[in-house]
Design an enzyme around this catalytic site. Structure first.
Site, PDB file in Angstrom:
ATOM      1  N   LYS A 298     -10.392  -0.671  10.587  1.00  0.00           N
ATOM      2  CA  LYS A 298     -10.526  -1.838   9.695  1.00  0.00           C
ATOM      3  C   LYS A 298     -10.870  -3.102  10.468  1.00  0.00           C
ATOM      4  O   LYS A 298     -11.083  -4.155   9.886  1.00  0.00           O
ATOM      5  CB  LYS A 298      -9.220  -2.037   8.907  1.00  0.00           C
TER       6      LYS A 298
ATOM      7  N   GLN B 104      -4.623  -5.441   6.892  1.00  0.00           N
ATOM      8  CA  GLN B 104      -5.621  -6.323   6.272  1.00  0.00           C
ATOM      9  C   GLN B 104      -5.632  -7.724   6.871  1.00  0.00           C
ATOM     10  O   GLN B 104      -6.371  -8.580   6.400  1.00  0.00           O
ATOM     11  CB  GLN B 104      -5.371  -6.411   4.754  1.00  0.00           C
TER      12      GLN B 104
ATOM     13  N   HIS C  97       0.876  -1.185   0.000  1.00  0.00           N
ATOM     14  CA  HIS C  97       0.000   0.000   0.000  1.00  0.00           C
ATOM     15  C   HIS C  97       0.910   1.231   0.000  1.00  0.00           C
ATOM     16  O   HIS C  97       2.021   1.178   0.534  1.00  0.00           O
ATOM     17  CB  HIS C  97      -0.818  -0.058   1.294  1.00  0.00           C
TER      18      HIS C  97
ATOM     19  N   CYS D  18      -4.645   2.473  -3.700  1.00  0.00           N
ATOM     20  CA  CYS D  18      -3.419   2.976  -3.067  1.00  0.00           C
ATOM     21  C   CYS D  18      -2.264   1.999  -3.257  1.00  0.00           C
ATOM     22  O   CYS D  18      -1.450   1.791  -2.342  1.00  0.00           O
ATOM     23  CB  CYS D  18      -3.608   3.252  -1.577  1.00  0.00           C
TER      24      CYS D  18
ATOM     25  N   ASP E  80       2.867  -4.902   7.989  1.00  0.00           N
ATOM     26  CA  ASP E  80       1.661  -4.082   7.862  1.00  0.00           C
ATOM     27  C   ASP E  80       0.480  -5.040   7.959  1.00  0.00           C
ATOM     28  O   ASP E  80       0.165  -5.753   6.997  1.00  0.00           O
ATOM     29  CB  ASP E  80       1.692  -3.348   6.515  1.00  0.00           C
TER      30      ASP E  80
HETATM   31  N1  PMP Z   1      -1.869  -0.825   4.584  1.00  0.00           N
HETATM   32  C1  PMP Z   1      -2.800  -1.573   3.990  1.00  0.00           C
HETATM   33  C2  PMP Z   1      -2.452  -2.949   3.507  1.00  0.00           C
HETATM   34  C3  PMP Z   1      -4.092  -1.057   3.835  1.00  0.00           C
HETATM   35  O1  PMP Z   1      -5.041  -1.791   3.241  1.00  0.00           O
HETATM   36  C4  PMP Z   1      -4.389   0.248   4.314  1.00  0.00           C
HETATM   37  C5  PMP Z   1      -5.758   0.861   4.155  1.00  0.00           C
HETATM   38  N2  PMP Z   1      -6.332   0.692   2.906  1.00  0.00           N
HETATM   39  C6  PMP Z   1      -3.366   0.970   4.930  1.00  0.00           C
HETATM   40  C7  PMP Z   1      -2.131   0.397   5.045  1.00  0.00           C
HETATM   41  C8  PMP Z   1      -3.596   2.342   5.469  1.00  0.00           C
HETATM   42  O2  PMP Z   1      -4.440   2.320   6.570  1.00  0.00           O
HETATM   43  P1  PMP Z   1      -4.945   3.679   7.239  1.00  0.00           P
HETATM   44  O3  PMP Z   1      -5.487   4.510   6.120  1.00  0.00           O
HETATM   45  O4  PMP Z   1      -6.002   3.238   8.195  1.00  0.00           O
HETATM   46  O5  PMP Z   1      -3.789   4.315   7.902  1.00  0.00           O
END
Ligand code: PMP
Length: 403
Positions: A224, A201, A121, A362, A198
């Site tokens: 999430k 997910q 991401h 993203c 990270d």
């Molecule tokens: N890493 C991953 C794998 C994600 O899916 C996301 C959110 N789509 C993020 C980071 C970022 O999370 P946040 O916007 O809650 O900081």
């Protein structure tokens, strides 16, 4: 796991959009909230609210107890050794930025390297690029095969004597690939390098045990995992966190301040400058208690079954292309149908009450690797059902007929 009972805990699931029952398949972006989480937020504002850690008065102490009890709930949920290892942040993004800043400042200089993967991401890419611009570090990228699995041989080859950190997603938010974190951590450690995962997910979907995975840092977002927005977690092994400098300066993170010299607070407060979102941390703890009571194994099994069912039904649609066919896959399905633009598909499905995500998610470097601009993504949560998948399939077939 009785799905009707679970669905009844999420008031939003019974609403309609455009006169159609809502089918919410955008759980990868954010999850809906059970009543117990929302009520914990209003209850705490109505009956406990006071700033934490500083007050001698009753309410402040009660708010502090709730906040620190939430830290213990998080610790237990991921099986960390100590609450000193649980830092509250604003989310995954802030947790990674905190590490890039602190770890970068202490351990990385000109010519040092960080290993990322092609499926990261943006929040696990851009902070390292900012560090690269500031300190001249280099970014190495683990490639993947066409199924969306990281090439472990190539990963091993990326290590040099300048490698300082590995940072990879546990589960890809686009492909659903579950990366072999335990094995990847072992490889990193064999090179004397720490690993950051990270877990944005993975935390909502599978049991995550930091001791078992033996990761050095792990980050995730409350929103999430059925919790509130604006709160996140950075887990770090105490021996690492002890060595890192503070990220931001301010109240809470100090023991003593004078204009000549400031002594920083101990863990975990060293990394928590300013008033924390203590209401949000209670909400996060409620969410973790909620899913723990259901059982992560039951949630994982339910979502796995749903993803298998959806994959099989989607594959039967003419022109269907699914991106991400790893052997181990989470509850995310990215797809395109024929020449239909992902945005058109998403917009038309929306009119049928179906919430999916469209675009690059993203993860633009991953889109480049796949040779596409974006996908339609359906991501499932614990409350989704096969009947909802049937609605999605019928919706896609209907949209396909229009083109
Ligand atoms: N890493 C991953 C794998 C994600 O899916 C996301 C959110 N789509 C993020 C980071 C970022 O999370 P946040 O916007 O809650 O900081």
């Amino acid at each position: 796991m009785i799905i009707e009972k679970i669905r009844a805990d999420f008031p939003i699931l019974s609403r309609e959009v455009y006169g159609k029952p809502l089918v919410y398949f955008d759980n990868g972006a954010t999850t809906q909230k059970p009543r117990c989480v929302v009520e914990s937020i209003t209850d705490e504002y109505y009956s406990v609210n006071a700033n934490v850690h500083r007050g001698v008065h009753f309410l402040s102490q009660q708010a502090t107890e709730l906040h620190e009890a939430s830290r213990e709930t998080v610790r237990k949920f991921i099986n960390a050794r100590s609450t000193n290892e649980i830092i509250f942040t604003r989310g995954t993004t802030e947790s990674i930025n905190l590490l890039a800043s602190s770890f970068g400042e202490e351990f990385m200089g000109e010519g040092d390297e960080v290993i990322l993967s092609v499926m990261e991401h943006h929040s696990n890419i851009v902070p390292w690029q900012l560090l690269a611009a500031k300190r001249g570090i280099a970014i190495r990228v683990i490639p993947m095969n066409d199924k969306g699995e990281l090439l472990q041989d190539e990963y091993e080859k990326l290590f040099t004597d300048r490698t300082k950190l590995v940072s990879v997603a546990h589960i890809s938010n686009v492909l659903g690939t579950v990366n072999p974190i335990k094995e990847m951590a072992a490889v990193a450690h064999a090179h004397g390098v720490p690993l950051l995962v990270d877990a944005a997910q993975s935390i909502p979907h599978i049991a995550v045990d930091v001791e078992d995975l033996d990761v050095d840092f792990l980050v995730f977002s409350a929103h999430k995992v059925y919790g509130p927005t604006g709160v996140g977690v950075l887990y770090g092994k105490e021996e690492w966190l002890d060595k890192l400098p503070p990220y931001q300066g301010g109240g809470e993170m100090i023991q003593h301040v004078s204009f000549e010299k400031t002594v920083f607070n101990e863990l975990p407060f060293k990394f928590e400058a300013g008033t924390p979102d203590y209401i949000g941390t209670t909400g996060l703890a409620k969410a973790l208690d909620y899913i723990s009571a259901i059982g992560m194994d039951k949630i994982a099994a339910h979502e796995h079954g749903l993803t298998e069912y959806a994959t099989q039904r989607l594959k039967a649609i003419p022109g269907m292309r699914i991106f991400g066919e790893a052997g181990k896959k989470g509850s995310v399905i990215s797809f395109l149908v024929g020449n239909i633009h992902h945005f058109d598909m998403g917009t038309l499905l929306d009119r049928l009450g179906i919430a999916v995500r469209t675009g690059h998610h993203c993860a633009q470097p991953l889109m480049q690797r796949l040779g596409i601009e974006g996908t339609v993504r359906a991501s499932f949560g614990l409350y989704n059902t096969e009947e909802e998948v049937d609605v999605l399939v019928a919706g896609i077939e209907r949209v396909s007929r229009m083109f």
